[in-house]
Design an enzyme around this catalytic site. Structure first.
Site, PDB file in Angstrom:
ATOM      1  N   LYS A  73      30.087  46.014  28.532  1.00  0.00           N
ATOM      2  CA  LYS A  73      31.472  46.172  29.014  1.00  0.00           C
ATOM      3  C   LYS A  73      32.370  46.555  27.841  1.00  0.00           C
ATOM      4  O   LYS A  73      32.225  45.989  26.743  1.00  0.00           O
ATOM      5  CB  LYS A  73      31.923  44.846  29.633  1.00  0.00           C
ATOM      6  N   SER A 148      36.507  42.586  37.140  1.00  0.00           N
ATOM      7  CA  SER A 148      36.781  43.726  36.292  1.00  0.00           C
ATOM      8  C   SER A 148      35.531  44.356  35.671  1.00  0.00           C
ATOM      9  O   SER A 148      35.591  45.483  35.200  1.00  0.00           O
ATOM     10  CB  SER A 148      37.739  43.293  35.183  1.00  0.00           C
ATOM     11  N   SER A 172      35.095  37.964  37.168  1.00  0.00           N
ATOM     12  CA  SER A 172      34.791  39.368  36.846  1.00  0.00           C
ATOM     13  C   SER A 172      33.336  39.718  36.579  1.00  0.00           C
ATOM     14  O   SER A 172      33.006  40.883  36.457  1.00  0.00           O
ATOM     15  CB  SER A 172      35.618  39.814  35.643  1.00  0.00           C
TER      16      SER A 172
HETATM   17  N1  GLN Z   1      40.225  39.391  39.125  1.00  0.00           N
HETATM   18  C1  GLN Z   1      40.670  38.370  38.236  1.00  0.00           C
HETATM   19  C2  GLN Z   1      41.901  38.799  37.519  1.00  0.00           C
HETATM   20  O1  GLN Z   1      42.401  39.829  37.798  1.00  0.00           O
HETATM   21  C3  GLN Z   1      39.585  38.007  37.283  1.00  0.00           C
HETATM   22  C4  GLN Z   1      39.428  38.958  36.195  1.00  0.00           C
HETATM   23  C5  GLN Z   1      38.356  38.566  35.255  1.00  0.00           C
HETATM   24  O2  GLN Z   1      37.571  37.675  35.527  1.00  0.00           O
HETATM   25  N2  GLN Z   1      38.352  39.208  34.109  1.00  0.00           N
HETATM   26  O3  GLN Z   1      42.405  38.109  36.680  1.00  0.00           O
END
Ligand code: GLN
Length: 479
Positions: A73, A148, A172
């Site tokens: 990532k 994400s 994410s």
């Molecule tokens: N979707 C969640 C957010 O927008 C989690 C994101 C993540 O785990 N990086 O914060």
């Protein structure tokens, strides 16, 4: 899967160079449709692969990850390669050092194919907040891969790498794993060093593997975990290879099912059915299903979306166009800005909408008049949620539920409504709030508009008990 590739390498049925170039061929073919990668490192990867091949030819012993191609990532630093965190503010930024996870994987002779797409600074649930591109779901390219870590999950699902690393702050790793039909493990907070992971919300962030099988997740996790002097929140881990503890036996294992996770009408009927079938499957395997009570996900979400933006607002402060990040000054040297203008204009130009939204929410919740009302209160609720997990884990070994309320949604479906997007984290955020480990494993397909879409099952474990968690997931996968 990783073990199979390893055997083939060791038996010299294939070379790592061949394997690596096969993956690059697959990427060339599939990437135009999927758009999982933000950058590729072909020469760098092939050099490493050849070095591993030489070791094998010389009869040297190699580890399970040696010569196996992976995707990382793009919020983790690999020395000398670009790292954007999906943001324009870090466009052209070259990582000056290796993240600890990368250092550890390099020691294992891992091969890095490239860096994968993400929502800007990992804020989002669909990769639509990436400043560069939206990754598509390999099962239906009109749908999101989740986020994400959507790029990493899509790359694994489309077989453009053998495994990937993601990061999970509120879901994410697990939610994209669920949407893409892969395995995704968020380890206990502190087990994997965050050094070299571009920070989003530091008390939640955790790196973990996205893989095709539970065994692969165990293999990768074992090799990236451990105490790190560069991360004071990292904890010493018993040094063991978790893949050696996957018996697949769950007889008498106590699995808790929180009734609150099935109340309300946010849970898609197809997802509900698959989770219920999974419960039956565990019963047949001899596990004991026990009702537990946990606060509903709504409390977790409310808590998460106060504390998380607060930490975001503080972590994002470094992108001021002076210390870090692109600067408006550089592009317009004739303009005679005062310092304040450089801050304001650089941030205004290079940070995306969602990042700004969270900076504003966070700064507001932390401001003198509101700190007690929001931040402090949310911290108290965080402690209560953690206590509830502690109580539940007195009775059970693992907690089972859905990973996400729905299968993958359509691209564009939720972009105009941040609150709806936030609801995608309703089942995943609690584990980050409490710091416990959690895994999403493929549990079946739901049919939506004539398409079969993968659905993930989430299992949450006790603090530092990845062993039971992974074994429970493995039992499901092999039966
Ligand atoms: N979707 C969640 C957010 O927008 C989690 C994101 C993540 O785990 N990086 O914060």
């Amino acid at each position: 899967m990783i073990r199979d590739l390893h055997e083939k390498l060791v038996n010299q049925e294939i070379t790592s160079e061949q394997l690596t170039s096969d993956y690059f061929d697959a990427i060339e073919k599939k990437e135009p449709k999927i758009e999982a990668f933000l950058s590729l490192n072909k020469e760098f990867a092939l050099d490493k692969a050849r070095a591993v091949d030489r070791k094998i030819q010389n009869g040297e012993e190699i580890g399970l990850l040696a010569g196996i191609p992976s995707a990382i990532k793009d919020n983790m630093c690999i020395n000398g390669l670009p790292v954007t965190a999906g943001s324009k503010v870090l466009e052209n930024y070259i990582a000056p050092y290796d993240a600890t996870v990368i250092k550890k994987l390099k020691k294992e002779d891992a091969v890095f194919l490239g860096k994968t797409n993400l929502d800007e600074f990992a804020m989002g649930s669909s990769t639509e907040n990436s400043a560069y591109q939206t990754t598509k779901n390999a099962h239906d390219t009109s749908r999101v891969p989740g986020g994400s870590s959507g790029g990493s999950a899509a790359a694994v699902a489309a077989d453009m790498c053998a495994y990937a690393l993601g990061s999970d702050t509120g879901g994410s790793i697990r939610q994209p794993a669920s949407f893409c039909g892969t395995v995704g493990l968020k380890p206990t907070y502190g087990l994997v060093s965050r050094y070299g992971l571009i920070a989003m919300a530091s008390s939640f962030d955790q790196i973990g593997p996205i893989t095709r099988t539970v065994e692969d997740a165990a293999i990768v996790f074992s090799r990236i975990a451990g105490k790190d002097r560069h991360d004071s929140t990292s904890v010493p881990l018993v040094d063991k290879n978790y893949e050696d503890f996957l018996s697949g036996n769950v007889k008498n294992l106590k699995i808790g099912v929180p009734k609150e996770y099935f109340e309300g009408n946010g849970l898609d009927a197809g997802v509900r059915k698959i989770v219920e079938n999974s419960i039956e499957k565990y019963e047949k395997l001899g596990a004991k299903i026990i009702d537990v009570s946990l606060p509903s996900g709504e409390y977790a979400l409310a808590t998460y979306y106060i504390i998380q933006p607060c930490e975001v607002s503080s972590n994002m402060a470094r992108y001021d166009g002076i210390r870090f990040g692109q600067s408006i000054e550089k592009g317009n040297s004739e303009d005679n800005f005062v310092l304040k203008d450089i801050y304001f204009k650089s941030r205004a130009k290079y940070l995306g909408k969602e990042v700004k939204r969270r900076i504003m929410l966070g700064t507001y919740a932390l401001s003198a008049g509101y700190y007690d009302q929001y931040y402090k209160k949310a911290q108290k609720v965080r402690a209560l949620i953690k206590n509830k997990f502690e109580e539940a884990f007195q009775k059970v070994d693992v907690i089972l539920g859905p990973t996400a309320p729905t299968p993958a949604f359509k691209i564009g479906e939720k972009t105009e409504n941040p609150l709806e997007m936030y609801l995608a984290d309703i089942y995943t955020a609690p584990a980050n709030i409490a710091g416990i480990p959690a895994i999403s494993i493929p549990a079946g397909n739901a049919k939506i508009e004539g398409k079969e879409l993968p659905v993930g099952l989430q299992l949450m474990g006790k603090w530092f008990d990845e062993e039971t968690l992974l074994n429970c997931a493995h039992a499901f996968e092999i039966s």
